[in-house]
Write an enzyme that holds these catalytic residues in place. Structure first.
Site, PDB file in Angstrom:
ATOM      1  N   HIS A  54       0.818  -1.212   0.000  1.00  0.00           N
ATOM      2  CA  HIS A  54       0.000   0.000   0.000  1.00  0.00           C
ATOM      3  C   HIS A  54       0.858   1.272   0.000  1.00  0.00           C
ATOM      4  O   HIS A  54       0.559   2.229  -0.697  1.00  0.00           O
ATOM      5  CB  HIS A  54      -0.923  -0.038   1.215  1.00  0.00           C
ATOM      6  CG  HIS A  54      -1.771   1.165   1.371  1.00  0.00           C
ATOM      7  ND1 HIS A  54      -2.805   1.440   0.504  1.00  0.00           N
ATOM      8  CD2 HIS A  54      -1.729   2.173   2.264  1.00  0.00           C
ATOM      9  CE1 HIS A  54      -3.368   2.565   0.875  1.00  0.00           C
ATOM     10  NE2 HIS A  54      -2.741   3.040   1.929  1.00  0.00           N
ATOM     11  N   HIS A 105     -10.284   2.930  -0.433  1.00  0.00           N
ATOM     12  CA  HIS A 105     -10.415   2.472   0.951  1.00  0.00           C
ATOM     13  C   HIS A 105     -11.255   1.206   0.956  1.00  0.00           C
ATOM     14  O   HIS A 105     -12.245   1.099   1.671  1.00  0.00           O
ATOM     15  CB  HIS A 105     -11.021   3.564   1.835  1.00  0.00           C
ATOM     16  CG  HIS A 105     -10.283   3.747   3.117  1.00  0.00           C
ATOM     17  ND1 HIS A 105     -10.890   3.966   4.318  1.00  0.00           N
ATOM     18  CD2 HIS A 105      -8.952   3.713   3.380  1.00  0.00           C
ATOM     19  CE1 HIS A 105      -9.968   4.088   5.265  1.00  0.00           C
ATOM     20  NE2 HIS A 105      -8.795   3.935   4.722  1.00  0.00           N
ATOM     21  N   GLU A 327      -2.932   4.775  13.135  1.00  0.00           N
ATOM     22  CA  GLU A 327      -3.583   5.462  12.015  1.00  0.00           C
ATOM     23  C   GLU A 327      -4.746   6.318  12.501  1.00  0.00           C
ATOM     24  O   GLU A 327      -5.732   6.511  11.790  1.00  0.00           O
ATOM     25  CB  GLU A 327      -4.013   4.439  10.963  1.00  0.00           C
ATOM     26  CG  GLU A 327      -2.794   3.751  10.353  1.00  0.00           C
ATOM     27  CD  GLU A 327      -3.090   2.917   9.123  1.00  0.00           C
ATOM     28  OE1 GLU A 327      -4.271   2.685   8.821  1.00  0.00           O
ATOM     29  OE2 GLU A 327      -2.119   2.500   8.465  1.00  0.00           O
ATOM     30  N   ASN A 515      -6.064   8.544 -11.291  1.00  0.00           N
ATOM     31  CA  ASN A 515      -6.595   7.192 -11.421  1.00  0.00           C
ATOM     32  C   ASN A 515      -6.530   6.460 -10.102  1.00  0.00           C
ATOM     33  O   ASN A 515      -5.790   6.848  -9.200  1.00  0.00           O
ATOM     34  CB  ASN A 515      -5.804   6.410 -12.468  1.00  0.00           C
ATOM     35  CG  ASN A 515      -4.359   6.235 -12.049  1.00  0.00           C
ATOM     36  OD1 ASN A 515      -4.049   5.462 -11.150  1.00  0.00           O
ATOM     37  ND2 ASN A 515      -3.461   6.991 -12.670  1.00  0.00           N
TER      38      ASN A 515
END
Ligand SMILES: Nc1ncnc2c1ncn2[C@@H]1O[C@H](COP(=O)(O)OP(=O)(O)O)[C@@H](O)[C@H]1O
Ligand SMILES: [Mg+2]
Lengths: 757, 223, 79, 79
Positions: A54, A105, A327, A515
């Site tokens: 990621h 997400h 996070e 994109n």
């Protein structure tokens, strides 16, 4: 006991759970080589998140060569920031710069639909704030499993409520998106989110930490245990059995968002930028402080020292590794000159935002992080942020691809009798993929900030950027993943063509591309083949259209078991319009007696079509032909038509073909029309083919000749295909039948409320 | 004429409200929640949004802001006050208007262009409308269901204090389709729909919303 | 008939913006001495005597709360 | 330090669409025997011992609930 650098040196053989953190043997070995010792827990936490797929783009990066190879100097000219920055920035004229980006997400939204989607919106908005821009609007391309599957009923309402809950409370209008159903997304819905923001060109801020002695300030929410997920294996190593240890293994990897805090953070950041008291700013997204500190330091010209114990916490007993990996949402990190720190703190206090000086920029080239005076991280920041592993994954065209292409839709039963065709128009209008999105979009605030010129159900969303001049931007996102599945190269160019066309039909000039590449596992050579084809298709397509890719996002591992989703490269196109007052609306009926003209060629093209999917559950053959030169010509004609006031409405043809475009133009404009088909072509093909490069325009009678001449001169096929008929209250298709608008509306509007109401 | 618009933390439609005030020809004055100061304005608008995230109840925390003490005192002294959406919720929480606004009956946020019937054109904010006129103005909220005890509803209806009523489908389950009400003086008005988003057909469904801001200018001229 | 109460609260490690908003507002309203506030949901159910505790737990866990981010407590409060 | 719980419920005569939505959904999910559901809020406060019951009532009535449409109950649940 805290695992310090000294401790790491003293205990070189200490076993570390690097595999549980997702690192491969050779990756771990490389970290040891970089550091000349084993990493500390905190360093291991940092490397493992930053070297994840990621954050590091390790499987996709090698393919970025296609972007650079296909970006010409002319395309670069209007780009103020490109790939590599938090978000791409383009110059739209009048001294304005616009920044926009798409992000995914997907996985969090499957686990916790509301919060997953909400924090997805929150994250992309912070990316835009980090550029120094004011966020202006959001969009939400979504993909779900079969509409009647029970899991879709669990996931869809939560995701829609989460997108709305966050964006509405944040005060950003939602100006568009997508809702697509396909069983391939069962168990793996896609939640992509786009944010667009604007700033004066001189206010562009790139995130970097330079200037020895400058302060590093963390501001926004407190740091808690959210989203730590995997890193808790380190805690269980360090502690044993107590509250800080094994108990944390079960920590949910989801974050809860607080849009109110983010709204205040936006206003606070904008005031900081206005006052000119920040050198650089970085958002905290995935990988939290690990990412922000290493990226800021890596992009700057010095090193950085951080006192991690100064970070305001929300939970007790957090370890340095946890603080670095948390996070927790709604946090930002700024680099500030010492003389400006007081002013910085005053602005934060005004907005009731917690701000803490946590470190400073140093000369030298190390990122050093201490915890209560002891060094827990001492690394070259570039090795964390920018020099992660890079893989040349094996690529192989899937074996079943030939069979898929060979299985054309040509033998599928086609209707021909008028009443069959009439019934099919209604059935398609009511199909879950073509039905009105109102049930979704009514949950989104489209008006806040007062600049929304076009939003759902228009082909593109349009926002006024400059109130004085009327300059604005238009945005559309698109991807027909069935086309991509059949032919990833062409399918991706079709996605680009559709988004480009959607921007053009609103009267704007396409300018730049973003994109979000949603694919299955990069370890599957077939998926990597799709990926490589898609990237090349997009890059080469952009070159042909002359608009650059300014950024994007990759989401791999979208699969259930070993079954990957349809490859879904969502393409977002941004256009500029010098005066939003000349926008072209989607609905007909602004003036009585308009003529309907069909621009472009209609061929017998049904591979991957909505008709094949909806009526026959069929996917095979080849997607429609793509002709980017034609798309460019269409855009030029629409622009000229809009400038000269020749076009009163326009709507492109895409999923569902001409029939669906007619249904939507009539229903959105609440006006009837009479349509004449071409006697020389099969009515079914004319109504339902999904040939690309087509637009239906309504022109005032008085402009018909001038407009048609313009098309003919420029070589664009144009066919007079009907007239607007405000009196009839029906869509009448010659040789097919008449459908009252009420009946059409019931079909189009009824589906989503019946499924999810 | 100077008209203020208050910004609370989490207010969203403040800039739109200031724009609408300017479009109507008045001087728009930003007011800050933390300042107990109305900066000499002649009327106040409490704009929409999610003050303090609406986390406890819509408007419940904002109602205690320092600026609200001034607004409450000024309203009691006769200053015209308009509460839009979250502002309406704040006015109810502050007791300047009766009743409360609860979660929409459909349990979703609803954003749509809404037809409204003007029931009372004698308030300070509605003289520009014809009685019984139908106007189209966006409604957008999560907690827009107007509710009050039956005696309060009877009183409002009996005294003609329902100012706007939803025409067509009721978007949120409000009692008696109530979209907006006034206090007994006709100077404090609250409504859920957003007139500041209907000042220009370019960015809204109509310019019908301008009527509220023009009305208050007329009131100033008459005064 | 029994009355059953289900309280659903955000898990301790999960951010609770609602509770925080209340906690921050109280001192401003002149109320000192409240150091922490958490806000959750409170359900009151009228339940047939035939419904057993296991069923109630399933209702609370699978429907009234979201186990990913919330904890719950079920209490019978007499008939 | 004491823990104080405040439960806030819509008044009986006020429509409660959230509770109703739950009540309607339960039979569809296969849970029979729940005849009525009402949904309110549940607050948990950490309170200094110096805070007396009158103050707690003021917090609950003047702030945590809206007396126009809601009722509340305050409970101390031990230290
Ligand atoms: N999830 C969503 N959020 C916001 N708007 C959406 C969403 N899904 C669809 N829309 C809007 O609904 C309209 C119809 O969507 P779609 O048929 O996909 O458009 P098009 O075919 O022109 O690309 C568009 O205005 C689109 O932006
Ligand atoms: Mg379109």
């Amino acid at each position: 006991m805290t695992d310090t650098v000294d401790n790491a040196k003293a205990t070189p053989d200490h076993e570390q759970p690097y595999r549980e953190l997702g690192l491969k043997d050779d990756e771990y070995a490389r970290i040891r080589e970089i550091l000349g010792r084993r990493p500390t827990d905190a360093e291991l936490a940092m490397y493992s998140v930053m070297w994840s797929e990621h954050c590091s783009y390790k499987s996709s990066k090698v393919h970025w060569k296609h972007w650079s190879a296909n970006t010409t100097p002319e395309m670069k000219a209007k780009m103020l920031a490109g790939i590599g920055e938090n978000a791409g920035v383009v110059d739209i004229g009048d001294g304005w710069a616009v920044t926009f980006k798409l992000e995914s997400h997907n996985h969090p939204s499957y686990v916790e639909p509301y919060q997953g989607a909400a924090t997805g919106v929150g994250g992309i908005v912070r990316d835009i704030m980090a550029m120094g821009a004011r966020p202006l609007a959001v969009m939400d391309p979504l993909r779900f499993g079969a509409p009647d599957h029970p899991d879709t009923r669990r996931v869809l309402p939560g995701i829609v409520a989460g997108v709305g809950g966050y964006g509405n409370c944040l005060g950003l209008p939602n100006i568009g998106g997508e809702v697509v159903f396909d069983p391939s997304y069962q168990g793996n819905p896609l939640v992509n989110a786009l944010c667009v923001g604007a700033m004066r060109t001189e206010d562009l801020h790139l995130a970097h930490a330079s200037g020895t002695g400058n302060k590093v300030i963390l501001f926004g929410a407190r740091t808690g245990l959210d989203g730590i997920g995997g890193v808790s294996v380190l805690a269980s190593e360090t502690f044993s059995g107590d509250e800080g240890g094994t108990g944390r293994k079960k920590l949910p990897a989801v974050q809860v968002g607080d849009p109110f805090t983010e709204k205040v953070l936006i206003e606070c950041c904008l005031e900081l930028f206005r006052e000119g008291i920040v050198v650089g700013i970085q958002d905290l997204g995935g990988a939290g402080l690990s990412c922000a500190t290493s990226e800021l330091a890596s992009a700057g010209d010095g090193g950085m020292r951080v006192e991690l114990d100064r970070v305001p916490l929300r939970a007790t007993g957090m370890t340095p590794a946890e603080v670095l990996s948390s996070e927790s949402q709604e946090r930002m990190c700024a680099v500030v000159e010492p003389a400006d720190v007081d002013a910085f703190m005053r602005v934060c206090a005004k907005w009731d935002v917690i701000a803490t000086e946590i470190g400073e920029v140093t000369d030298g080239d190390r990122l050093v992080i201490t915890w209560h005076g002891e060094t827990v991280v001492d690394v070259p920041p570039r090795t964390v942020a920018h020099e992660g592993p890079m893989y040349e994954r094996p690529i192989a065209r899937p074996q079943h691809q030939d069979a898929l292409v060979a299985d054309t839709p040509d033998t599928l039963a086609r209707p021909s009798a008028p009443d069959e065709l009439r019934a099919l128009v209604l059935r398609m209008a009511a199909s879950p993929n073509l039905a009105s999105r109102r049930w979704v979009t009514e949950q989104y605030d489209r008006y806040v900030r007062g600049g929304t010129v076009l939003a759902q159900p228009s082909d593109s969303g349009m926002i006024r950027v400059d109130e004085r001049t009327g300059r604005g931007v238009a945005l559309a996102t698109d991807c027909n993943a069935r086309f991509v599945k059949l032919d990833p190269y062409t399918g991706t160019q079709l996605a680009l063509a559709e988004a480009y066309r959607n921007v053009a039909v609103s009267g704007a000039t396409p300018l730049a591309v973003t994109n979000c590449l949603n694919f299955g596992s990069p370890e599957d050579p077939g998926v990597m083949w799709q990926f490589e084809q898609a990237v090349r298709g997009l890059a080469e397509g952009c070159k042909e259209l002359g608009i650059p890719v300014t950024g994007g996002n990759v989401s791999f591992y979208n699969q259930t078991g070993s079954t990957a989703i349809h490859p879904t490269p969502v393409v977002g196109v941004l256009g500029v319009i010098d005066d939003v007052r000349r926008r072209i609306p989607t609905g007909i009926g602004a003036e009585a007696g308009e003529t309907l003209l069909l621009l472009g060629d209609t061929r017998d093209e049904f591979g991957g079509s909505e008709w094949a999917h909806e009526v026959h559950g069929h996917l095979g053959g080849t997607p429609p032909r793509v002709d980017l030169a034609r798309e460019k010509l269409l855009a030029e004609i629409l622009l000229a038509g809009s400038r000269d006031g020749m076009v009163s409405a326009a709507h492109d043809l895409s999923d569902g073909g001409l029939a669906q475009t007619l249904v939507e133009t009539c229903l959105i404009g609440q006006t009837g029309a009479r349509v004449f088909l071409d006697p020389d072509q099969d009515p079914f093909v004319q109504l339902f083919s999904e040939s690309a490069g087509r637009v239906l325009v309504a022109v005032p009678r008085s402009e018909e000749l001038r407009f048609t001449e313009m098309c003919k001169t420029r070589g664009l096929p144009v066919r007079r295909t009907g007239v607007v008929d405000p009196e009839s209250g029906a869509l009448e298709i010659q040789d097919v039948g008449e459908i009252p608008l009420d009946e059409l509306s019931a079909a189009w509007e009824g589906t989503l409320p019946a499924l999810f109401g | 004429m100077r008209i203020g618009a208050v910004t609370f933390p989490g207010t969203l439609d403040d800039s739109d409200t200031l724009r609408a005030i300017t479009a109507a020809g008045a001087e728009a004055v930003p007011l800050w929640h933390g300042d107990a100061d109305l900066r000499g304005v002649d009327a106040v608008v409490l704009p929409g949004g999610f003050s303090y995230g609406d986390y406890l109840r819509a408007g419940a925390i904002a109602r205690f802001a320092p600026v609200m003490d001034e607004v409450i005192a000024a309203a009691k002294g006769g200053m015209p006050v308009l509460g839009i959406c979250n502002g309406f919720q704040v006015l109810c929480e502050a007791g300047l208007l009766p009743g409360a606004l609860l979660r929409n009956a459909g349990l979703h946020f609803v954003c749509k262009d809404q037809w409204l019937k003007v029931e009372n054109n004698a308030t300070a904010w509605t003289t520009r409308f014809d009685a019984g006129a139908e106007v189209i103005i966006p409604v957008k909220n999560m907690d827009g269901r107007y509710t009050a005890l039956p005696a309060t509803i009877d009183e409002l209806e009996g005294e003609g204090r329902v100012v706007f009523r939803y025409a067509g489908a009721n978007p949120n389950g409000s009692v008696n389709d109530i979209a907006g009400i006034t206090d007994a003086t006709g100077r404090v008005v609250g409504l859920m729909p957003h007139p500041e988003h209907a000042i220009d057909a370019l960015t809204g469904p109509s310019d019908d919303g301008l009527g509220l801001f023009l009305s208050i200018l007329d009131a100033a001229v008459r005064a | 008939m029994a009355r059953v109460v289900v309280d659903v609260m955000p898990k301790p490690e999960i951010l609770d913006p609602q509770g925080q908003a209340v906690a921050r507002a109280l001192p401003r309203l002149g109320f000192a001495g409240v150091s922490d506030v958490r806000q959750g949901k409170h359900f009151e159910l009228e339940v047939d005597d035939s419904v057993d505790d296991a069923t109630l737990a399933r209702i609370a866990e699978g429907f009234l709360s979201n186990p990913v981010v919330e904890d719950f407590v079920v209490r019978r409060v007499g008939s």
